[in-house]
Design a protein around this motif. Sequence first.
Motif, PDB file in Angstrom:
ATOM      1  N   UNK A  16       0.927  -1.184  -0.045  1.00  0.00           N
ATOM      2  CA  UNK A  16       0.095  -0.011   0.019  1.00  0.00           C
ATOM      3  C   UNK A  16       0.855   1.395  -0.106  1.00  0.00           C
ATOM      4  N   UNK A  17       2.165   1.290  -0.159  1.00  0.00           N
ATOM      5  CA  UNK A  17       2.950   2.329  -0.021  1.00  0.00           C
ATOM      6  C   UNK A  17       2.479   3.381  -1.382  1.00  0.00           C
ATOM      7  N   UNK A  18       2.488   4.435  -1.191  1.00  0.00           N
ATOM      8  CA  UNK A  18       2.066   5.552  -2.257  1.00  0.00           C
ATOM      9  C   UNK A  18       3.207   5.788  -3.291  1.00  0.00           C
ATOM     10  N   UNK A  19       4.440   5.745  -2.713  1.00  0.00           N
ATOM     11  CA  UNK A  19       5.366   6.237  -3.615  1.00  0.00           C
ATOM     12  C   UNK A  19       6.579   5.238  -3.370  1.00  0.00           C
ATOM     13  N   UNK A  20       7.631   5.197  -4.585  1.00  0.00           N
ATOM     14  CA  UNK A  20       8.581   4.298  -4.413  1.00  0.00           C
ATOM     15  C   UNK A  20       9.802   5.094  -3.816  1.00  0.00           C
ATOM     16  N   UNK A  21      10.559   4.503  -3.008  1.00  0.00           N
ATOM     17  CA  UNK A  21      11.982   4.853  -2.560  1.00  0.00           C
ATOM     18  C   UNK A  21      12.951   4.445  -3.500  1.00  0.00           C
ATOM     19  N   UNK A  22      13.976   5.578  -3.461  1.00  0.00           N
ATOM     20  CA  UNK A  22      15.124   5.275  -4.307  1.00  0.00           C
ATOM     21  C   UNK A  22      16.158   4.573  -3.679  1.00  0.00           C
ATOM     22  N   UNK A  23      16.572   3.797  -4.495  1.00  0.00           N
ATOM     23  CA  UNK A  23      18.196   3.076  -4.211  1.00  0.00           C
ATOM     24  C   UNK A  23      18.727   3.792  -3.406  1.00  0.00           C
ATOM     25  N   UNK A  24      19.672   3.329  -2.362  1.00  0.00           N
ATOM     26  CA  UNK A  24      20.665   4.292  -1.829  1.00  0.00           C
ATOM     27  C   UNK A  24      21.517   4.761  -2.867  1.00  0.00           C
ATOM     28  N   UNK A  25      22.321   5.833  -2.458  1.00  0.00           N
ATOM     29  CA  UNK A  25      23.381   6.627  -3.499  1.00  0.00           C
ATOM     30  C   UNK A  25      24.394   5.408  -3.902  1.00  0.00           C
ATOM     31  N   UNK A  26      24.976   5.420  -5.132  1.00  0.00           N
ATOM     32  CA  UNK A  26      25.848   4.405  -5.589  1.00  0.00           C
ATOM     33  C   UNK A  26      25.372   2.941  -5.818  1.00  0.00           C
ATOM     34  N   UNK A  27      24.318   2.996  -5.792  1.00  0.00           N
ATOM     35  CA  UNK A  27      23.602   1.610  -6.236  1.00  0.00           C
ATOM     36  C   UNK A  27      22.295   1.982  -7.067  1.00  0.00           C
ATOM     37  N   UNK A  43      24.820  -2.425  -5.283  1.00  0.00           N
ATOM     38  CA  UNK A  43      26.217  -1.595  -5.377  1.00  0.00           C
ATOM     39  C   UNK A  43      26.554  -1.348  -6.469  1.00  0.00           C
ATOM     40  N   UNK A  44      27.353  -0.172  -6.993  1.00  0.00           N
ATOM     41  CA  UNK A  44      27.953   0.059  -8.158  1.00  0.00           C
ATOM     42  C   UNK A  44      29.356  -0.720  -8.140  1.00  0.00           C
ATOM     43  N   UNK A  45      29.921  -0.742  -9.077  1.00  0.00           N
ATOM     44  CA  UNK A  45      31.265  -1.239  -8.965  1.00  0.00           C
ATOM     45  C   UNK A  45      32.009  -0.082  -8.266  1.00  0.00           C
ATOM     46  N   UNK A  46      32.958  -0.591  -7.513  1.00  0.00           N
ATOM     47  CA  UNK A  46      34.111   0.476  -6.565  1.00  0.00           C
ATOM     48  C   UNK A  46      33.314   0.512  -5.401  1.00  0.00           C
ATOM     49  N   UNK A  47      32.207   0.067  -4.912  1.00  0.00           N
ATOM     50  CA  UNK A  47      31.414   0.172  -3.650  1.00  0.00           C
ATOM     51  C   UNK A  47      31.046  -1.218  -3.080  1.00  0.00           C
ATOM     52  N   UNK A  48      30.936  -1.205  -1.827  1.00  0.00           N
ATOM     53  CA  UNK A  48      30.250  -2.572  -1.083  1.00  0.00           C
ATOM     54  C   UNK A  48      29.377  -1.989  -0.037  1.00  0.00           C
ATOM     55  N   UNK A  49      28.273  -3.201   0.126  1.00  0.00           N
ATOM     56  CA  UNK A  49      27.315  -2.901   0.812  1.00  0.00           C
ATOM     57  C   UNK A  49      27.544  -3.090   2.544  1.00  0.00           C
ATOM     58  N   UNK A  50      27.516  -2.137   3.264  1.00  0.00           N
ATOM     59  CA  UNK A  50      27.124  -1.973   4.808  1.00  0.00           C
ATOM     60  C   UNK A  50      26.090  -1.674   5.273  1.00  0.00           C
TER      61      UNK A  50
END
Length: 239
Positions: A16-27, A43-50
Amino acid sequence: ATACSSCSDGFAAAEGQLACEACPPNSKRGPATDGLSIDECLCDAGFFRVGRECRACITGGKCEGGTAQPYPLEGFWGEKRCAQLEVASVAVGERLRCEELTSFHECNPSENCKGGPEFECHTGRRGYLCWETERGYSVAGGYFYFQCDTRGQVITAVGIMGVITVWFVINYFVSDKYEAINIALLFVQITALIGSYGLKWHPNLHYVNLILGVLNFDVDFVAPGCMYAGWNSVCSFYL
């Protein structure tokens, strides 16, 4: 009545969420995904998930992006077990403090550490910063590693006899006759002592230090681990 539509970009984690959330920066969202969870943001190349973030790759590390954790480049060392625990902790929503995951350590000499996804040491090395000698291997001059097979035992025997022979020849046939030899020998031994410090020597100097180690009459120049499996640093100290 209202109908739900999938997010073209980002995600909507709640019904039921009314709007989409953006992926975190660099992903960005992975291909062929429905946009129902932040876990679909890779994550984009050159980044890693924490956690929910995609952080810039660690100095000395390689980050392939996606959900992959960083691994050390050649010449750097890291604790693989720590990275595995971090992945497990994120999966269950926990946070695990692990200093080794946020930093890779430069090896000295850099040739000790192979790095890569398996966090490997080069042949014959193991342990922290790949400083330890792997079982079944021995080392000459603190740098040249060889396997303890028949060839390795011959190398060990020849190396030990070489140091003893050089000591005998210089002390009984040369040094008493030529004062200049004594002065030169003292210079060489001081140079060998300096070379034994764990500084970032140029790789070509390893060969120079190898020769200086013989002239310095270093008793553990060739560690006799191939002849006696129980040989360690304590044995070298008392010898």
